[in-house]
Design a protein around this motif. Structure first.
Motif, PDB file in Angstrom:
ATOM      1  N   HIS A 115       0.830  -1.206   0.000  1.00 49.31           N
ATOM      2  CA  HIS A 115       0.000   0.000   0.000  1.00 49.31           C
ATOM      3  C   HIS A 115       0.869   1.263   0.000  1.00 49.31           C
ATOM      4  CE1 HIS A 115      -3.474   2.517   0.712  1.00 49.31           C
ATOM      5  NE2 HIS A 115      -2.836   3.084   1.726  1.00 49.31           N
ATOM      6  N   ALA A 116       1.922   1.278   0.797  1.00 51.44           N
ATOM      7  CA  ALA A 116       2.811   2.444   0.857  1.00 51.44           C
ATOM      8  C   ALA A 116       3.540   2.644  -0.468  1.00 51.44           C
ATOM      9  CB  ALA A 116       3.807   2.287   1.994  1.00 51.44           C
ATOM     10  N   LEU A 117       4.005   1.549  -1.062  1.00 48.39           N
ATOM     11  CA  LEU A 117       4.705   1.657  -2.346  1.00 48.39           C
ATOM     12  C   LEU A 117       3.751   2.106  -3.449  1.00 48.39           C
ATOM     13  CD1 LEU A 117       7.303   1.359  -3.932  1.00 48.39           C
ATOM     14  CD2 LEU A 117       6.692  -1.038  -4.332  1.00 48.39           C
ATOM     15  N   THR A 118       2.538   1.601  -3.431  1.00 48.45           N
ATOM     16  CA  THR A 118       1.536   2.020  -4.423  1.00 48.45           C
ATOM     17  C   THR A 118       1.279   3.515  -4.317  1.00 48.45           C
ATOM     18  OG1 THR A 118       0.501  -0.152  -4.436  1.00 48.45           O
ATOM     19  CG2 THR A 118      -0.837   1.682  -5.214  1.00 48.45           C
ATOM     20  N   GLY A 119       1.166   4.030  -3.110  1.00 48.65           N
ATOM     21  CA  GLY A 119       0.966   5.470  -2.909  1.00 48.65           C
ATOM     22  C   GLY A 119       2.116   6.280  -3.467  1.00 48.65           C
ATOM     23  N   PHE A 120       3.335   5.822  -3.235  1.00 51.82           N
ATOM     24  CA  PHE A 120       4.503   6.514  -3.780  1.00 51.82           C
ATOM     25  C   PHE A 120       4.488   6.472  -5.303  1.00 51.82           C
ATOM     26  CE2 PHE A 120       8.773   5.934  -5.583  1.00 51.82           C
ATOM     27  CZ  PHE A 120       9.260   7.216  -5.399  1.00 51.82           C
ATOM     28  N   LEU A 121       4.209   5.307  -5.882  1.00 57.17           N
ATOM     29  CA  LEU A 121       4.185   5.199  -7.343  1.00 57.17           C
ATOM     30  C   LEU A 121       3.115   6.112  -7.943  1.00 57.17           C
ATOM     31  CD1 LEU A 121       4.767   1.363  -7.793  1.00 57.17           C
ATOM     32  CD2 LEU A 121       6.352   3.220  -8.402  1.00 57.17           C
ATOM     33  N   GLU A 122       1.975   6.231  -7.297  1.00 62.31           N
ATOM     34  CA  GLU A 122       0.934   7.140  -7.787  1.00 62.31           C
ATOM     35  C   GLU A 122       1.440   8.579  -7.818  1.00 62.31           C
ATOM     36  OE1 GLU A 122      -2.461   6.305  -5.307  1.00 62.31           O
ATOM     37  OE2 GLU A 122      -2.918   4.458  -6.406  1.00 62.31           O
ATOM     38  N   GLN A 123       2.250   8.960  -6.821  1.00 59.72           N
ATOM     39  CA  GLN A 123       2.841  10.305  -6.822  1.00 59.72           C
ATOM     40  C   GLN A 123       3.795  10.475  -8.012  1.00 59.72           C
ATOM     41  OE1 GLN A 123       4.727  11.282  -3.101  1.00 59.72           O
ATOM     42  NE2 GLN A 123       2.974  10.570  -1.913  1.00 59.72           N
ATOM     43  N   THR A 124       4.545   9.420  -8.342  1.00 55.82           N
ATOM     44  CA  THR A 124       5.469   9.526  -9.482  1.00 55.82           C
ATOM     45  C   THR A 124       4.695   9.662 -10.788  1.00 55.82           C
ATOM     46  OG1 THR A 124       5.748   7.155 -10.015  1.00 55.82           O
ATOM     47  CG2 THR A 124       7.154   8.078  -8.267  1.00 55.82           C
ATOM     48  N   TYR A 125       3.547   8.982 -10.894  1.00 59.88           N
ATOM     49  CA  TYR A 125       2.740   9.074 -12.120  1.00 59.88           C
ATOM     50  C   TYR A 125       2.126  10.459 -12.278  1.00 59.88           C
ATOM     51  CZ  TYR A 125       3.096   3.970 -11.888  1.00 59.88           C
ATOM     52  OH  TYR A 125       3.543   2.675 -11.805  1.00 59.88           O
ATOM     53  N   ALA A 126       1.936  11.161 -11.176  1.00 58.66           N
ATOM     54  CA  ALA A 126       1.452  12.540 -11.264  1.00 58.66           C
ATOM     55  C   ALA A 126       2.531  13.456 -11.845  1.00 58.66           C
ATOM     56  CB  ALA A 126       1.017  13.043  -9.884  1.00 58.66           C
ATOM     57  N   VAL A 127       3.798  13.078 -11.671  1.00 55.33           N
ATOM     58  CA  VAL A 127       4.905  13.847 -12.239  1.00 55.33           C
ATOM     59  C   VAL A 127       5.062  13.510 -13.720  1.00 55.33           C
ATOM     60  CG1 VAL A 127       7.410  14.238 -12.148  1.00 55.33           C
ATOM     61  CG2 VAL A 127       6.097  14.023 -10.027  1.00 55.33           C
ATOM     62  N   ILE A 128       5.185  12.213 -14.012  1.00 54.41           N
ATOM     63  CA  ILE A 128       5.287  11.722 -15.394  1.00 54.41           C
ATOM     64  C   ILE A 128       4.479  10.440 -15.473  1.00 54.41           C
ATOM     65  CG2 ILE A 128       6.791  10.797 -17.191  1.00 54.41           C
ATOM     66  CD1 ILE A 128       8.983  12.614 -16.214  1.00 54.41           C
ATOM     67  N   GLY A 129       3.473  10.446 -16.319  1.00 53.70           N
ATOM     68  CA  GLY A 129       2.591   9.298 -16.438  1.00 53.70           C
ATOM     69  C   GLY A 129       3.253   8.103 -17.099  1.00 53.70           C
ATOM     70  N   VAL A 130       2.636   6.946 -16.933  1.00 47.17           N
ATOM     71  CA  VAL A 130       3.119   5.728 -17.574  1.00 47.17           C
ATOM     72  C   VAL A 130       3.073   5.929 -19.090  1.00 47.17           C
ATOM     73  CG1 VAL A 130       2.674   3.271 -17.923  1.00 47.17           C
ATOM     74  CG2 VAL A 130       2.304   4.301 -15.679  1.00 47.17           C
ATOM     75  N   GLY A 131       4.170   5.625 -19.753  1.00 47.47           N
ATOM     76  CA  GLY A 131       4.248   5.769 -21.205  1.00 47.47           C
ATOM     77  C   GLY A 131       4.628   7.168 -21.661  1.00 47.47           C
ATOM     78  N   GLU A 132       4.697   8.108 -20.726  1.00 49.28           N
ATOM     79  CA  GLU A 132       5.061   9.484 -21.075  1.00 49.28           C
ATOM     80  C   GLU A 132       6.537   9.774 -20.789  1.00 49.28           C
ATOM     81  OE1 GLU A 132       2.403  12.064 -18.990  1.00 49.28           O
ATOM     82  OE2 GLU A 132       0.632  11.179 -19.921  1.00 49.28           O
TER      83      GLU A 132
END
Length: 136
Positions: free
Chosen positions: A104-121
């Motif tokens: 759950h903690a790692l998923t939350g962090f990854l979601e923050q990274t996707y807000a910076v640069i999305g998957v495939g972007e």
């Protein structure tokens, strides 16, 4: 914001049981494929690893990786974790580590990274990278 980080509790699988540690996971848009993990025992830095962001995300759902780093989902005692196996330059057991991170903690962090640069972007400017390397 082009950088995000999070402190995540980690458990090191050791002969005497699971040892609690802390890790700072960091993501910088300048290196969009990489997540840096710095592992601490109190104020002491134990190790610093660079992980592929996509592999981290996939490891939450299925085993991925080979060689020095592997990730796999792990469920025990009613909690979902990411199992991380790290192997140092040798093949001896003393140079290996198995860590468990709360999914759950790692998923939350990854979601923050996707807000910076999305998957495939993700995009890496090789000219800029080459300029930086040659300037050193």
């Amino acid at each position: 914001m082009s950088c995000v980080s999070a402190l995540i509790a980690v458990r090191l699988d050791a002969a005497r049981g699971r040892v609690p540690l802390l890790a700072r996971f960091s993501y910088d848009a300048e290196d969009p494929y990489v997540v840096q993990a710095t592992f601490f025992d109190g104020p002491i830095v134990l190790a610093r690893w660079h992980f592929d962001r996509q592999m981290l995300a996939e490891g939450l759902h299925r085993p991925v990786g080979e060689g020095d780093v592997t990730f796999s989902p792990h469920r025990a005692a009613g909690r979902d974790d990411l199992r991380v196996a790290l192997r140092g330059p040798g093949v001896k057991m003393q140079e290996s580590a198995v860590l468990f991170l709360e999914a759950h903690a790692l998923t939350g962090f990854l979601e923050q990274t996707y807000a910076v640069i999305g998957v495939g972007e993700e995009f890496l400017d090789f000219d800029k990278l080459l300029d930086r390397l040659l300037a050193r």
